[in-house]
Design an enzyme around this catalytic site. Structure first.
Site, PDB file in Angstrom:
ATOM      1  N   PHE A 229       0.852  -1.185   0.000  1.00 32.67           N
ATOM      2  CA  PHE A 229       0.000   0.000   0.000  1.00 32.67           C
ATOM      3  C   PHE A 229       0.891   1.239   0.000  1.00 32.67           C
ATOM      4  O   PHE A 229       1.879   1.290   0.738  1.00 32.67           O
ATOM      5  CB  PHE A 229      -0.884  -0.009   1.251  1.00 32.67           C
ATOM      6  CG  PHE A 229      -2.133   0.806   1.116  1.00 32.67           C
ATOM      7  CD1 PHE A 229      -2.109   2.172   1.346  1.00 32.67           C
ATOM      8  CD2 PHE A 229      -3.334   0.210   0.776  1.00 32.67           C
ATOM      9  CE1 PHE A 229      -3.260   2.942   1.229  1.00 32.67           C
ATOM     10  CE2 PHE A 229      -4.492   0.960   0.659  1.00 32.67           C
ATOM     11  CZ  PHE A 229      -4.455   2.323   0.875  1.00 32.67           C
TER      12      PHE A 229
ATOM     13  N   HIS B  76       1.402  -6.169   6.570  1.00 26.35           N
ATOM     14  CA  HIS B  76       0.406  -6.246   5.502  1.00 26.35           C
ATOM     15  C   HIS B  76       1.031  -6.601   4.154  1.00 26.35           C
ATOM     16  O   HIS B  76       0.338  -6.563   3.130  1.00 26.35           O
ATOM     17  CB  HIS B  76      -0.343  -4.914   5.393  1.00 26.35           C
ATOM     18  CG  HIS B  76      -1.061  -4.527   6.640  1.00 26.35           C
ATOM     19  ND1 HIS B  76      -2.375  -4.862   6.886  1.00 26.35           N
ATOM     20  CD2 HIS B  76      -0.638  -3.847   7.729  1.00 26.35           C
ATOM     21  CE1 HIS B  76      -2.741  -4.400   8.073  1.00 26.35           C
ATOM     22  NE2 HIS B  76      -1.704  -3.777   8.609  1.00 26.35           N
TER      23      HIS B  76
ATOM     24  N   HIS C 163      -2.121 -11.740   4.059  1.00 27.12           N
ATOM     25  CA  HIS C 163      -2.069 -11.369   5.479  1.00 27.12           C
ATOM     26  C   HIS C 163      -3.463 -11.377   6.108  1.00 27.12           C
ATOM     27  O   HIS C 163      -4.482 -11.277   5.426  1.00 27.12           O
ATOM     28  CB  HIS C 163      -1.417  -9.996   5.666  1.00 27.12           C
ATOM     29  CG  HIS C 163      -2.171  -8.884   5.011  1.00 27.12           C
ATOM     30  ND1 HIS C 163      -1.978  -8.521   3.697  1.00 27.12           N
ATOM     31  CD2 HIS C 163      -3.130  -8.042   5.489  1.00 27.12           C
ATOM     32  CE1 HIS C 163      -2.770  -7.510   3.394  1.00 27.12           C
ATOM     33  NE2 HIS C 163      -3.489  -7.200   4.462  1.00 27.12           N
TER      34      HIS C 163
ATOM     35  N   ASP D  28      -5.677  -9.320   8.872  1.00 30.67           N
ATOM     36  CA  ASP D  28      -5.811  -8.092   9.664  1.00 30.67           C
ATOM     37  C   ASP D  28      -6.247  -8.433  11.084  1.00 30.67           C
ATOM     38  O   ASP D  28      -7.099  -9.310  11.290  1.00 30.67           O
ATOM     39  CB  ASP D  28      -6.868  -7.161   9.057  1.00 30.67           C
ATOM     40  CG  ASP D  28      -6.369  -6.418   7.838  1.00 30.67           C
ATOM     41  OD1 ASP D  28      -5.154  -6.451   7.558  1.00 30.67           O
ATOM     42  OD2 ASP D  28      -7.213  -5.797   7.163  1.00 30.67           O
TER      43      ASP D  28
ATOM     44  N   HIS E 273      -6.054  -3.139  13.701  1.00 30.32           N
ATOM     45  CA  HIS E 273      -5.792  -2.414  12.459  1.00 30.32           C
ATOM     46  C   HIS E 273      -6.847  -1.345  12.184  1.00 30.32           C
ATOM     47  O   HIS E 273      -6.541  -0.282  11.647  1.00 30.32           O
ATOM     48  CB  HIS E 273      -5.720  -3.408  11.304  1.00 30.32           C
ATOM     49  CG  HIS E 273      -5.481  -2.801   9.966  1.00 30.32           C
ATOM     50  ND1 HIS E 273      -4.454  -1.923   9.715  1.00 30.32           N
ATOM     51  CD2 HIS E 273      -6.146  -2.959   8.777  1.00 30.32           C
ATOM     52  CE1 HIS E 273      -4.486  -1.552   8.443  1.00 30.32           C
ATOM     53  NE2 HIS E 273      -5.501  -2.158   7.865  1.00 30.32           N
TER      54      HIS E 273
ATOM     55  N   HIS F  92     -14.306  -2.606   6.555  1.00 31.11           N
ATOM     56  CA  HIS F  92     -13.559  -2.953   7.764  1.00 31.11           C
ATOM     57  C   HIS F  92     -14.396  -2.667   9.017  1.00 31.11           C
ATOM     58  O   HIS F  92     -14.315  -3.416  10.002  1.00 31.11           O
ATOM     59  CB  HIS F  92     -12.249  -2.163   7.832  1.00 31.11           C
ATOM     60  CG  HIS F  92     -11.133  -2.738   7.013  1.00 31.11           C
ATOM     61  ND1 HIS F  92     -10.960  -2.400   5.699  1.00 31.11           N
ATOM     62  CD2 HIS F  92     -10.147  -3.623   7.328  1.00 31.11           C
ATOM     63  CE1 HIS F  92      -9.897  -3.049   5.226  1.00 31.11           C
ATOM     64  NE2 HIS F  92      -9.388  -3.804   6.195  1.00 31.11           N
TER      65      HIS F  92
ATOM     66  N   GLU G 298      -6.471 -10.793   3.198  1.00 33.07           N
ATOM     67  CA  GLU G 298      -6.317  -9.945   2.022  1.00 33.07           C
ATOM     68  C   GLU G 298      -5.070 -10.356   1.242  1.00 33.07           C
ATOM     69  O   GLU G 298      -4.175 -11.006   1.766  1.00 33.07           O
ATOM     70  CB  GLU G 298      -6.209  -8.472   2.443  1.00 33.07           C
ATOM     71  CG  GLU G 298      -7.475  -7.949   3.104  1.00 33.07           C
ATOM     72  CD  GLU G 298      -7.307  -6.594   3.776  1.00 33.07           C
ATOM     73  OE1 GLU G 298      -8.292  -5.853   3.844  1.00 33.07           O
ATOM     74  OE2 GLU G 298      -6.184  -6.293   4.263  1.00 33.07           O
TER      75      GLU G 298
END
Length: 215
Positions: free
Chosen positions: A20, A50, A54, A56, A60, A162, A174
């Site tokens: 990201f 991440h 992964h 979460d 997070h 989320h 994800e």
């Protein structure tokens, strides 16, 4: 010895693996190398939790949420269904997965890419519509996964999906790679590391063909 087929649904993790924007990339250096007086190679790595496939943690997306080391493992292990909603974004709506919801197991992984972009960042990634997660939870789903870097759009500042996960106590995977996986039911194995204060954990996510003798 079991002859059940395995699918590795984890992307490769290496220097240059996409993250990201602004997140910590994977880096590795050698702290020791085999040489006279040193019998081993030992590396040192730095990375965002991440990177790659992964899980979460609630931490997070919730300042009071549990870190990944305190999250129960059961949701990450067991029967799951892979559903194809290829190129149906930007949001995966109920209509995109409704064809594959009969007798649903408690874990759902959605494939959105024809070929996952494992070597580049995709700012136009497909994500779950919050209402889709709500309806999956109502059917007993406890974990949702996706083959993109987030269950929310990359530019979202509210992280609506989320927040549904947070409110309903679901778990999320994800950055999976589902390119070679047909629609259907499998055994998911994607255990997070026991990182006692982290907001996520890398997983080596695999799918195993179901034993035809299992219930």
């Amino acid at each position: 010895m079991s002859n059940q087929r395995l699918w590795d649904i984890s992307p490769p993790v290496h220097e240059g693996a996409p993250v990201f924007p602004g997140d910590t990339p994977y880096r590795q250096r050698w702290a020791a190398t085999i040489a006279p007086g040193c019998p081993v190679n030992v590396s040192e790595i730095s990375l965002s939790p991440h990177v790659g496939a992964h899980a979460d943690a609630p931490l997070h997306y919730d300042p009071a949420g549990a870190p990944i080391g305190e999250v129960a493992l059961a949701p990450f292990l067991g029967r799951c269904r892979v559903i194809h909603a290829i190129e149906r974004g930007p949001l995966i709506e109920w209509a995109h997965i409704a064809h594959a919801l009969d007798d649903l197991p408690p874990r759902v992984l959605v494939r959105t890419y024809r070929r996952a972009p494992v070597e580049r960042w995709d700012g136009a990634l497909a994500a779950y519509a919050p209402a889709t997660i709500e309806r999956l939870a109502a059917l007993g789903v406890t974990l949702v996964g996706i083959d993109t870097a987030s269950i929310d759009p990359a530019d979202s500042k509210t992280l609506d999906s989320h927040q549904v996960i947070r409110r309903l106590g679901l778990r999320v995977l994800e950055n999976l790679v589902l390119d070679e996986v047909p629609e259907g039911d499998y055994e998911l194995i994607a255990l997070p590391l026991k990182l006692v204060s982290a907001d996520a954990s890398p997983v080596r996510a695999v799918l195993r063909e179901l034993n035809p003798e299992s219930p």
